[in-house]
Design a protein around this motif. Structure first.
Motif, short mmCIF file in Angstrom:
data_model
loop_
_atom_site.label_atom_id
_atom_site.label_comp_id
_atom_site.label_asym_id
_atom_site.label_seq_id
_atom_site.Cartn_x
_atom_site.Cartn_y
_atom_site.Cartn_z
N VAL A 219 -21.77 14.91 59.51
CA VAL A 219 -20.36 14.54 59.36
C VAL A 219 -19.92 14.96 57.97
CG1 VAL A 219 -18.73 12.61 59.28
CG2 VAL A 219 -20.65 12.57 60.91
N VAL A 220 -18.78 15.65 57.88
CA VAL A 220 -18.26 16.04 56.58
C VAL A 220 -17.24 14.99 56.14
CG1 VAL A 220 -17.18 17.84 55.20
CG2 VAL A 220 -18.56 18.46 57.21
N VAL A 221 -17.48 14.41 54.98
CA VAL A 221 -16.61 13.35 54.44
C VAL A 221 -15.81 13.94 53.29
CG1 VAL A 221 -16.60 11.12 53.26
CG2 VAL A 221 -18.21 11.54 55.13
N PRO A 222 -14.49 14.11 53.47
CA PRO A 222 -13.70 14.73 52.39
C PRO A 222 -13.36 13.71 51.31
CG PRO A 222 -12.29 14.18 54.25
CD PRO A 222 -13.69 13.76 54.65
N GLU A 223 -13.32 14.19 50.07
CA GLU A 223 -12.82 13.33 48.98
C GLU A 223 -11.62 13.99 48.31
OE1 GLU A 223 -15.55 12.16 45.84
OE2 GLU A 223 -13.89 11.39 44.61
N ILE B 247 -0.60 14.48 52.10
CA ILE B 247 -1.87 15.19 51.91
C ILE B 247 -2.96 14.55 52.78
CG2 ILE B 247 -3.72 15.62 50.23
CD1 ILE B 247 -1.44 15.92 48.10
N LEU B 248 -3.03 13.23 52.73
CA LEU B 248 -4.08 12.53 53.49
C LEU B 248 -3.91 12.72 54.99
CD1 LEU B 248 -4.28 9.31 51.30
CD2 LEU B 248 -6.08 11.03 51.57
N ARG B 249 -2.64 12.84 55.44
CA ARG B 249 -2.41 13.09 56.87
C ARG B 249 -2.99 14.45 57.27
NH1 ARG B 249 2.76 11.78 56.23
NH2 ARG B 249 2.93 9.53 56.45
N GLU B 250 -2.78 15.45 56.44
CA GLU B 250 -3.36 16.77 56.76
C GLU B 250 -4.88 16.72 56.69
OE1 GLU B 250 -1.79 20.52 55.40
OE2 GLU B 250 0.25 19.69 55.18
N VAL B 251 -5.39 15.94 55.74
CA VAL B 251 -6.84 15.81 55.61
C VAL B 251 -7.42 15.23 56.90
CG1 VAL B 251 -8.67 14.53 54.42
CG2 VAL B 251 -6.88 15.67 53.10
N LYS B 252 -6.76 14.21 57.40
CA LYS B 252 -7.25 13.57 58.64
C LYS B 252 -7.27 14.58 59.80
CE LYS B 252 -8.05 10.62 61.94
NZ LYS B 252 -9.36 10.08 62.25
N GLU B 253 -6.25 15.45 59.85
CA GLU B 253 -6.23 16.47 60.92
C GLU B 253 -7.37 17.46 60.79
OE1 GLU B 253 -2.45 18.44 61.22
OE2 GLU B 253 -1.45 16.49 61.40
N LEU B 254 -7.70 17.79 59.55
CA LEU B 254 -8.77 18.77 59.31
C LEU B 254 -10.15 18.17 59.56
CD1 LEU B 254 -7.47 20.41 56.02
CD2 LEU B 254 -7.75 21.53 58.24
N PHE B 255 -10.26 16.86 59.36
CA PHE B 255 -11.56 16.19 59.50
C PHE B 255 -11.43 15.07 60.53
CE2 PHE B 255 -11.22 17.94 55.22
CZ PHE B 255 -12.46 18.54 54.99
N PRO B 256 -11.16 15.44 61.79
CA PRO B 256 -10.81 14.39 62.76
C PRO B 256 -11.91 13.34 62.97
CG PRO B 256 -11.14 16.53 63.84
CD PRO B 256 -11.15 16.79 62.37
N ASP B 257 -13.18 13.73 62.79
CA ASP B 257 -14.27 12.78 63.08
C ASP B 257 -14.96 12.29 61.81
OD1 ASP B 257 -13.78 13.66 65.71
OD2 ASP B 257 -15.23 15.30 65.45
N CYS B 258 -14.26 12.35 60.68
CA CYS B 258 -14.97 12.08 59.42
C CYS B 258 -15.36 10.61 59.27
CB CYS B 258 -14.16 12.53 58.22
SG CYS B 258 -12.58 11.71 58.09
N GLY B 259 -14.63 9.72 59.96
CA GLY B 259 -14.98 8.29 59.86
C GLY B 259 -14.56 7.66 58.54
N VAL B 260 -14.77 8.39 57.46
CA VAL B 260 -14.44 7.89 56.12
C VAL B 260 -13.65 8.98 55.39
CG1 VAL B 260 -15.37 7.14 53.88
CG2 VAL B 260 -16.60 6.56 56.00
N ILE B 261 -12.51 8.61 54.84
CA ILE B 261 -11.85 9.49 53.86
C ILE B 261 -12.07 8.84 52.51
CG2 ILE B 261 -9.65 10.41 53.00
CD1 ILE B 261 -8.70 10.64 55.87
N HIS B 262 -12.62 9.61 51.58
CA HIS B 262 -12.94 9.09 50.26
C HIS B 262 -11.76 9.41 49.34
CE1 HIS B 262 -15.18 8.24 46.61
NE2 HIS B 262 -16.31 8.07 47.26
N TYR B 263 -11.26 8.41 48.63
CA TYR B 263 -10.11 8.67 47.75
C TYR B 263 -10.45 8.45 46.27
CZ TYR B 263 -8.71 3.66 47.48
OH TYR B 263 -8.66 2.30 47.24
N GLY B 264 -11.73 8.57 45.95
CA GLY B 264 -12.11 8.54 44.54
C GLY B 264 -11.96 7.18 43.91
#
Ligand code: TNX
Length: 505
Positions: A202-206, A250-267
């Motif tokens: 799983v890729v978790v974006p920050e 920005i976070l909305r686009e991030v969610k679209e790019l990483f639909p199954d990430c489970g976690v979005i990291h915001y630092g």
């Protein structure tokens, strides 16, 4: 002639068998249960059967498997495709020169989160190099790639609504502030996420906020909230409603790019490094009055709480560095990344607060720290992160005994993660030199039951893996030989960060 040939072949087979039987197979991470039953088999794909039995998750968990290897072939049993995938990784490691030892294995991971973080802001890493990393992660049963995509030195993720983030914010890196823009297009990101998914990673974006924001602030100065002399636009402006909307877009686009990430990291880390100007910003004063916030600390918490709730509204848990602990985010949907090894109280608080937790303390999980005292480039902070220290984690972490016991027993602790901050890594070779073989030690710590861990035994298995890593084109530090330190080309950032020269926080 014929008999002699048959005799020779027979003898060769005997020798080969003796070799594979006497040597314990060099599997990393070591399986939970492994019993050799004698003899070997030459497996072909037709001789490997897989049975996915959803009911098996009751005993094997979501990632475990059973593997029965006999003279006629191998049978994989797992509750999920992921479990079967890990069984195949084990089979691949068991097989030496076409022969697989007959054995039975029952295996499942100690931790659900087995992570590696890479900072691609300080220095960029092309996707082909990330794929080589993901291949190795999968081989060693790691399953979270935490992608630190934004920071002061550069913004690396394409956001369609705000193209300047990459065309301007992507310019520069730690070695060269004028380096042409380097970033990942959305197509490249989708491709990488699919590549990882095929390897059960799983890729978790920050997206780091409200600090470490200079990259974005260069592109959209209207959203900057000031900083320090060294980093004049370190923060976003937490008081500007437009800035919050900008970040939410920005976070909305991030969610679209990483639909199954489970976690979005915001630092959420190190905000106080550059929040001095917040006291003078009219928008922050207005926010304070409106929300009854006494000071900058309260503003930071309000920002963190608000953005965490937004991420939760996208259907993701919010990941944050341990600074966000007191913000009042929903503990059931917040993952705290405990990184400040010198602040065990943060870990205790996260446990008490009911948060999910990933253990990634600087000591020993930061791979930008030296791995050999003779090396010259990298960080140290009252010590370095040698292989053995990484391997010993978390059992040998220097924590108060009661806290260590509590963390070891707590289901809130999702797992372990290594982090490679790239201030001193401009090239693939340098990144890999800092990553391997420490990543294999972390992989075993995250997978293998504590009672089965043994550093001597790991070292012996590692000796088998070092040449294999090399064969696959990986640059690897050799902790047993005298391999020279790999540093970047002249001009790249290099530093030893002594504790006394760095602000404690
Ligand atoms: C602290 S870890 C940072 C990073 C640096 C790293 C270097 C964290 C949340 N913040 O910005 O790159 O130390 O080791």
């Amino acid at each position: 002639m014929k008999t002699m040939f048959a005799l020779a072949v027979g003898m060769f087979a005997l020798v080969a068998q003796a070799r594979t039987q006497s040597a314990e197979p060099a599997i990393i991470p070591h399986p939970a249960e492994l019993k050799l039953s004698g003899g070997t088999v030459a497996l072909t794909s037709e001789k490997v059967r897989t049975e996915i039995q959803p009911g098996a998750t009751a005993t094997l968990g979501a990632e475990g498997y059973r593997l029965a290897i006999g003279p006629a072939g191998a049978l994989i049993t797992a509750g999920t495709e992921t479990g079967a995938f890990y069984a195949r990784q084990t089979l691949a490691q068991l097989t030496v020169a076409g022969q697989t030892p007959c054995a039975t294995l029952t295996d499942r991971p100690r931790y659900a989160w087995r992570g590696y973080m890479l900072d691609v802001s300080r220095h960029f890493a092309p996707t082909a190099e990330l794929k080589a990393l993901l291949d190795e992660m999968a081989r060693y049963k790691l399953n979270r790639f935490h992608w630190h995509l934004t920071d002061d030195e550069g913004w690396r993720i394409e956001i369609k609504k705000y193209p300047l983030l990459t065309s301007i914010g992507g310019i520069g890196d730690k070695s060269n502030p004028q380096a042409p823009a380097q970033f990942y297009t959305q197509a490249e990101i989708r491709d990488l996420v699919a590549y990882a998914r095929a390897r059960h990673i799983v890729v978790v974006p920050e997206i780091d906020m409200p600090g470490h924001a200079s990259g974005a602030a260069r592109a959209y100065p209207a959203h900057a909230g000031g900083g320090s002399d060294r980093l004049p636009n370190f923060t976003f402006n937490p008081g500007k409603p437009e800035t919050l909307l900008f970040l939410q877009d920005i976070l909305r686009e991030v969610k679209e790019l990483f639909p199954d990430c489970g976690v979005i990291h915001y630092g959420g880390d190190e905000v106080h490094f550059g929040w001095g100007k917040w006291d003078t910003l009219p928008e922050v004063q207005a926010l304070k009055a409106k929300e009854h916030l006494a000071d900058k600390q309260a503003v930071e918490k309000w920002f963190n709480r608000t953005m965490a709730a937004f991420i939760n509204s996208l259907g993701c848990d919010t990941g944050g560095w341990d600074e966000i602990l007191d913000a009042g985010t929903d503990p059931a949907h917040t993952v705290i990344f405990w990184w400040r090894h010198d602040k065990p109280a943060q870990l205790a608080k996260a446990l008490q607060g009911g948060f999910k937790i990933v253990l990634t303390p600087r000591h020993p999980c930061y791979f930008d720290f030296l791995q050999n005292p003779a090396h010259k480039v990298g960080r140290r902070w009252n010590g370095i992160n040698e292989l053995q220290r990484v391997y010993g984690f978390p059992e040998t972490a220097t924590l108060p005994a009661d806290l260590a016991a509590q963390a070891a027993a707590s289901p809130q602790v999702l797992g372990l993660q290594a982090c490679l901050w790239s201030e001193t890594c401009a090239t693939r070779a340098r990144r890999e030199f800092l990553t391997y073989p420490r990543l294999l030690a972390l992989a075993e710590s995250a997978w293998t039951p504590a009672a089965k861990k043994n550093y001597e035994d790991f070292s012996a298995r590692l000796k088998v893996h070092l040449p294999l890593l090399k064969q696959r084109g990986i640059t690897c530090y050799d902790p047993f030989g005298n391999s020279p330190e790999v540093v970047d080309a002249p001009g790249a950032a290099t530093y030893i960060d002594q504790p006394e020269t760095r602000q404690k926080h």
